[in-house]
Design an enzyme around this catalytic site. Sequence first.
Site, PDB file in Angstrom:
ATOM      1  N   CYS A  30       0.840  -1.201   0.000  1.00 22.03           N
ATOM      2  CA  CYS A  30       0.000   0.000   0.000  1.00 22.03           C
ATOM      3  C   CYS A  30       0.873   1.249   0.000  1.00 22.03           C
ATOM      4  O   CYS A  30       1.695   1.442   0.904  1.00 22.03           O
ATOM      5  CB  CYS A  30      -0.936   0.064   1.201  1.00 22.03           C
ATOM      6  SG  CYS A  30      -1.929   1.587   1.183  1.00 22.03           S
ATOM      7  N   GLY A  54     -10.270  -3.728 -11.516  1.00 23.21           N
ATOM      8  CA  GLY A  54     -10.189  -2.775 -10.413  1.00 23.21           C
ATOM      9  C   GLY A  54     -10.950  -1.492 -10.659  1.00 23.21           C
ATOM     10  O   GLY A  54     -12.188  -1.453 -10.604  1.00 23.21           O
TER      11      GLY A  54
END
Lengths: 309, 281
Positions: free
Chosen positions: A133, A268
Amino acid sequence: MSNADLRVDLGRGCVLPNPVGVASGTFGYGFEFEQLIDIQRLGAIYTKGTTPLPREGNPPPRVAETAGGMLNSIGLQNPGVDHVATVYAASFARWHVPVIVNVAAAAVEEYVRCVRTLDAADGIAAYELNISCPNIAHGMDFGLDPAAAGRLVQAVRGATPRCLVVKLSPNVTEIGAVARAVEDAGADAVSAVNTFVGMKVHLGLRRPVLPNRGTGGLSGPAVKPLALAAVARVRAAVRIPVVGVGGIASVEDALEFFVAGADAIQVGTANFADPSVSLRILDGLTAYAEAAGLQRLTDLRWQPAPLPA
Amino acid sequence: MLSSLSRARDETGEVLRVEQLPGGLVELTAHLPHLAATARAGEFAQLRCGPGPIPLLRRPFSVAWVDGESCSFVFERVGAGTRLLAAMRTGDMLGSLGPLGIGFTLQPSMRRVVCVAGGLGCAPFPLLAKQARTMGVGDVVILHGAATAARLYPSERFVRGVDGVRVVESTDDGTRGHHGLVVDLIAAALSDGADAVHACGPNPMLAATAATLRDLVAPRIVEASLEAPMGCGFGTCLGCALPVRRDGGTAWALCCREGPVMPMDTVDWDALRALPPAHVA
């Protein structure tokens, strides 16, 4: 009726009914999309990144559109692993679609605690370890260093019997080395790739649009060529299944990832603009496999020639 | 409270007309039967501005008007998406996902509803006036302000033949109506009593409206329609966070599902003001 076998075996009993999953951070925990589309037809739901404790997320603005892409700096807003294990998992257990919980943390022991907490719940098909992340402090530390990634995966491997998918960061010099390290440490599969670190500048304000360090994760069609190259490198580096992700918005995009070396894919950012796109991609892949007489979509895989000496 | 997504549907319909209004406003009307049948005032639709991938994301717009199976949207050319929408022609196809979000509270027992519309904040109020009067609300007063007369949304478009709807205008430069800010009109509009104040406009105007109402005998229902950069519009990207007061502190609420209409006293106006101006592009 198609003769193709679209199932994907990620390992340790995690067999996806088809290769079309939806990417972490673009589908929540499935509850919103459940009201919009038939989520049970999907190959897998990779949940929002789930952390040891609840997180409120970053201050706004959190998203910024770029040419063919989108930057985000959400900051892993999520209800925390206990809530997911005790409340959300009860829904997952009733669903036909496999749910793969994406887990993010800042330390090895926190990852271990997360998977142990989730192991107590039914309805979870696998874990996707988020070691990449870009929007939280320490969020990418594991994903940038093959040795650190390997140590993390080894620890989590020892803590859970469930299938482990490791989501790789593209923000590295040699993604293949990280992929090999996590394979050696016991990962069952890898997903490639997470978002690319990017920035959008507000010229009038002479500062970045996004807060904090001004950077966010870039996703969307703009990153597809980068993601394809990453998938090809990862494919060349490991034997375990590779889940391709990055800018997929059409059947053709998805097929390209199978050519580059993917065993399964994730849709996504395209989900945001078109909630039913993943189901259309599934239908399109099925039709393509039938029309092309493929037994498996991995038959599309390209075999690179050895590099000249 | 989270909005329900159960009424939201993805539909594609023909553009019926694109009208260029004075002051750069654009009103686009399209055949969108599901949205027309289900949208409530203050709710929004995510419109697809082109085939993509540039712009990639849909853009959120209040439903401004419903007539039979058609819906209208009012906007300005502020970026790539709105420029493409403004350039659409009759017969082009428009994608709409909606209705989304929480709209304004309307109840048949309300005797008067006062609306405060700053600039483009006019968008939700033609439909609000119609739905309010249809359900039996006594009358609707729309306070509408803009920088200058040329940028006012035409008052007849708020009314559209619905009786019991009155528009009071203001301009910053005094070229029409009250010379000053639209919030200056609120006290007089409330002097005969009102059961709700509904506001939409730029953040500073909304904050000023909230401050003005704190000093008055305000009705029980006081709501603002807010905006934020949005990725999806239905609660999954978590991009459209707005600061709200919760448990004595500031928390983030999603504009798309906890709004766009929120009770004014839940918004943390100081925190909203402190956000960079780019927050609402």
